[in-house]
Structures are given as structure tokens and as C-alpha cells.
Write a protein that holds these residues in place. Structure first.
Motif, PDB file in Angstrom:
ATOM      1  N   PRO A  89       0.811  -1.222   0.000  1.00 41.07           N
ATOM      2  CA  PRO A  89       0.000   0.000   0.000  1.00 41.07           C
ATOM      3  C   PRO A  89       0.844   1.272   0.000  1.00 41.07           C
ATOM      4  O   PRO A  89       0.494   2.259  -0.662  1.00 41.07           O
ATOM      5  N   SER A  90       1.966   1.257   0.714  1.00 40.11           N
ATOM      6  CA  SER A  90       2.842   2.426   0.715  1.00 40.11           C
ATOM      7  C   SER A  90       3.452   2.656  -0.660  1.00 40.11           C
ATOM      8  O   SER A  90       3.591   3.805  -1.113  1.00 40.11           O
ATOM      9  N   LEU A  91       3.824   1.583  -1.337  1.00 41.34           N
ATOM     10  CA  LEU A  91       4.387   1.704  -2.679  1.00 41.34           C
ATOM     11  C   LEU A  91       3.346   2.240  -3.659  1.00 41.34           C
ATOM     12  O   LEU A  91       3.666   3.061  -4.532  1.00 41.34           O
ATOM     13  N   ILE A  92       2.115   1.810  -3.522  1.00 35.72           N
ATOM     14  CA  ILE A  92       1.035   2.322  -4.375  1.00 35.72           C
ATOM     15  C   ILE A  92       0.873   3.825  -4.178  1.00 35.72           C
ATOM     16  O   ILE A  92       0.782   4.596  -5.153  1.00 35.72           O
ATOM     17  N   ASP A  93       0.837   4.270  -2.938  1.00 37.87           N
ATOM     18  CA  ASP A  93       0.729   5.715  -2.664  1.00 37.87           C
ATOM     19  C   ASP A  93       1.910   6.477  -3.254  1.00 37.87           C
ATOM     20  O   ASP A  93       1.753   7.577  -3.794  1.00 37.87           O
ATOM     21  N   TYR A  94       3.115   5.895  -3.159  1.00 40.23           N
ATOM     22  CA  TYR A  94       4.322   6.530  -3.692  1.00 40.23           C
ATOM     23  C   TYR A  94       4.242   6.664  -5.210  1.00 40.23           C
ATOM     24  O   TYR A  94       4.554   7.734  -5.769  1.00 40.23           O
ATOM     25  N   LEU A  95       3.821   5.610  -5.888  1.00 40.00           N
ATOM     26  CA  LEU A  95       3.719   5.669  -7.345  1.00 40.00           C
ATOM     27  C   LEU A  95       2.660   6.678  -7.785  1.00 40.00           C
ATOM     28  O   LEU A  95       2.837   7.390  -8.781  1.00 40.00           O
ATOM     29  N   ARG A  96       1.596   6.749  -7.038  1.00 38.37           N
ATOM     30  CA  ARG A  96       0.539   7.720  -7.352  1.00 38.37           C
ATOM     31  C   ARG A  96       1.033   9.150  -7.120  1.00 38.37           C
ATOM     32  O   ARG A  96       0.836  10.041  -7.959  1.00 38.37           O
ATOM     33  N   ARG A  97       1.699   9.355  -5.995  1.00 40.21           N
ATOM     34  CA  ARG A  97       2.117  10.704  -5.585  1.00 40.21           C
ATOM     35  C   ARG A  97       3.301  11.224  -6.397  1.00 40.21           C
ATOM     36  O   ARG A  97       3.297  12.368  -6.872  1.00 40.21           O
TER      37      ARG A  97
END
Length: 376
Positions: free
Chosen positions: A154-162
Motif C-alpha cells: 500500500p505504501s508503494l502504491i501511494d508513492y507511485l501515485r504521488r
């Protein structure tokens, strides 16, 4: 309805999908990721979070694992999730297992630059206040890493989005893909390239292309437990049982003595495909497993015998009792023509499948390799 276009559309938000999303987005391409569930729930979050270099067989797998290592470090720093980079410990419990580790260190490790050390005597006895002194030796794999998948993804998903503007479509089933087109439950999208990274689902998309590979599904029993004494374990743990499963060791002549000893003394471990792995979480708990059962589908029925065998192995290795917090099934695609497949299914459509349970170890670099081949 206006169709939304992107350079790259990716089906699946597990580690392979996210690795390919990162590789494409960092090249300045517009990327959309489609995932049928509200959050990733497949192999990538059910696993141990071990990103191993030491156990990978020589050649493409060890090369990809080594290349994945700095990518994990970059992700952890950017996304802010916990990543332990202090290696793994593989314990030899028997003379045969110790001889196998000796042979590996003296031969393959030196020849092919596996960064390892063999701990015995005081070095072994001093580990974690003597908790592992009842073993004969320990192989310390310096390049191995460990993360907590449930929090890291989930943290990686937020990072890729941000940071990279990757667009995610969760709770969205991709019903069909064609050259440049995805038909989904959220509408129709167009893309220059479509990458299908849908894990062990061999039926929803590209079934005719995947079928000749004759892939299977591997089902695992896994546990989360709390040790009765928290001694601050910060390494991934393996035992000599793993040496007959991991390609860095399994083809060495010395592995046959380990295999024969298992068959002679504990045949139930081979029957259930059990080799012990233990991963500490950032919250003082341990992920323990696993067993291996293969077939065309993952049966939902767990065997209490398997859990008891794994818990006994874990408690013997740790030298203490553990209290089970949670039980679940892992699952991943397995037994294809090699450790992974990258198939051009049609013009502009590529399928990427793992046939072994080391997606966390090689996924980041496999994404780079695939995207580089497509875009240069």
C-alpha cells in the motif's frame, strides 16, 4: 463515453504490476493500473516479504535478484516503509546440512560472488543472546532483505501515485484486452501497451495464450505468531530444509544427503512440501511457513497436521514457544516452463507470469527488463 488513453495499462497491482508501473512511469510514460479487488490480496501480500539473493540459482534469477536489491532500497526510502537490509540466517541442524553449506561457501559462493559468511562456534553462539546455539552452523546471506508486504505494497502504491502520477483503478475487473484496448467494469480504456500481470489467474485474460505453458497453482499454509520471549529478531530465518528447494543449493552433490535424510527421518515434511521460513514483522510478530501443494486450483481446506508440523519446526529453530495470532493460505502461480514467462500475446499486449514464489525477490528488476525491451 470518452475513452481514457495512456501509454501503458497494467492489469494487476501485485509486485509484478507495481514493478512494471514504476519502470514505465520513471521513463516519463503515462501509466494506469487495474486491480479487481479494493487492495492487493494475492500472492504479493500473503508472503514472507523476503527478497532473497542468496537462495537464487546462478544465472538470470540471481542477476535479477541482485538488480532488484537497490530498487527495493529506493522504494523504501521514497515510500517510507520498513526494509531490513541486514541479511538472512540459514541454520544447519544436521551434519549433512552443515556439509552442504560448507560446500556452497567453498565453491559456488566464491565462484559466483554470493556474499555470504558461515557462522560457527562463538559467532553462532553469540547470535541473539545464544538463542540459536543449538544449531551446528548458520549461513549469513549479506544481500538478503526483508519487508512487511501488507504495509509495503500500500505504501508503494501511494508513492507511485504521488511521485510518478500513476493512476490506479481498484475494484475494477478487466474483462477483456485487445490491441490497444481494455474493456473493464469501469468502462473502456485505450493504451499504447498493455501488460497483464494477473498472478495465478489463468482464465480471465489470455487463457488461450497461457494454456500451452501448463501452469499450476501452489497453495501454502502460513501463520502469524508472537514469540513468548521477544528477543528482537531482525533477520529472515531459513533452515537446511530450504536447501533442497532453493536453486542456489539444490543441485549441488551434497544436497542429496540432505534430501535422503529428510526422506528417511521426516518423510512427512517432503509429503507436505514443508520447508521452514520465518520473517519478523515490524510489530514484534513472526510470519511462519510454509507448505506446498500443487494443482490447477487452490483448494480452500487447510490441514491442522501441516500447521502443527510447521509450528514444531519453528519452535525448535527458535528455541521457544510461539502463540498463533493468525492463519491463512498463500497462493502463487507455479510449475511453468521456467521460473517466469514473458509472452507477447498479441501486438501491444504482453503477459508476465511467475512460475515460482520469488516474485518479491526478482520482481523489481523483471519490471525494468520487460519495460526496457518494450520501450528501449
Amino acid at each position: 463515453m470518452t475513452q481514457i488513453h495512456c501509454d501503458v495499462a497494467i492489469v494487476g497491482a501485485g509486485i509484478l504490476g507495481l514493478s512494471h508501473a514504476y519502470a514505465a512511469a520513471r521513463r516519463g510514460l503515462s501509466v494506469r493500473v487495474f486491480e479487481r479487488t479494493a487492495t492487493p490480496l494475492g500472492a504479493s501480500v500473503r508472503n514472507f516479504g523476503q527478497a532473497l539473493v542468496t537462495g537464487q540459482p546462478p544465472g538470470v534469477m540471481s542477476d535479477l535478484a541482485r538488480a532488484s536489491r537497490p530498487i527495493w532500497a529506493q522504494w523504501a526510502e521514497g515510500a517510507g516503509f520498513s526494509l531490513r537490509r541486514n541479511g538472512s540466517l540459514l541454520f544447519a541442524r544436521t551434519e549433512a546440512e552443515e556439509h552442504l553449506l560448507e560446500a556452497f561457501c567453498a565453491g559456488r559462493a566464491r565462484e559466483l560472488d554470493y556474499r555470504v559468511g558461515l557462522l560457527r562456534g562463538s559467532e553462532l553462539n553469540d547470535l541473539y543472546q545464544g538463542h540459536f546455539r543449538h544449531h551446528r552452523a548458520a549461513l549469513l546471506g549479506f544481500d538478503d532483505q526483508q519487508l512487511y508486504s501488507r504495509e509495503a505494497l500500500p505504501s508503494l502504491i501511494d508513492y507511485l501515485r504521488r511521485e510518478y502520477g500513476v493512476a490506479f483503478h481498484f475494484s475494477t475487473l478487466v474483462r477483456d484486452v485487445d490491441t490497444g484496448v481494455l474493456r473493464t467494469t469501469a468502462g473502456t480504456f485505450t493504451a499504447g501497451q498493455v501488460l497483464v500481470c494477473s498472478g495465478h489467474d489463468y482464465q480471465t485474460l489470455l487463457a488461450e495464450v497461457i494454456a500451452p505453458l501448463e501452469p499450476q497453482v501452489c497453495r501454502l499454509q502460513m501463520l502469524r505468531a508472537r514469540p513468548q520471549v521477544d528477543f528482537g529478531l531482525a533477520h529472515s530465518i531459513l533452515t537446511g530444509l530450504s536447501c533442497v528447494h532453493y536453486g542456489a543449493f539444490s543441485d549441488l552433490p551434497e544436497s542429496e544427503a540432505v534430501r535422503e535424510q529428510i526422506r528417511r527421518e521426516t518423510p512427512e515434511l517432503e509429503e507436505q512440501g514443508i520447508h521452514l521460513l520465518i520473517s519478523p514483522t515490524p510489530h514484534g510478530e513472526l510470519i511462519i511457513g510454509d507448505s506446498h501443494h500443487y494443482g490447477s486450483d487452490a483448494a480452500p481446506f487447510n490441514a491442522e497436521l501441516v500447521d502443527r508440523l510447521m509450528l514444531a519446526l519453528a519452535e525448535d529453530t527458535l528455541g521457544m514457544r510461539v502463540d498463533v495470532v493468525e492463519r491463512w493460505q498463500g497462493v502463487y502461480g507455479s510449475r511453468g516452463p521456467g521460473p517466469f514467462s514473458v509472452l507477447q500475446a498479441a501486438d501491444g499486449i504482453t503477459a508476465v507470469l511467475m512460475h515460482t514464489g520469488v516474485g518479491m525477490s526478482i520482481g523489481p528488476a523483471l519490471g525494468e527488463r520487460t519495460v526496457a525491451a518494450l520501450f528501449g
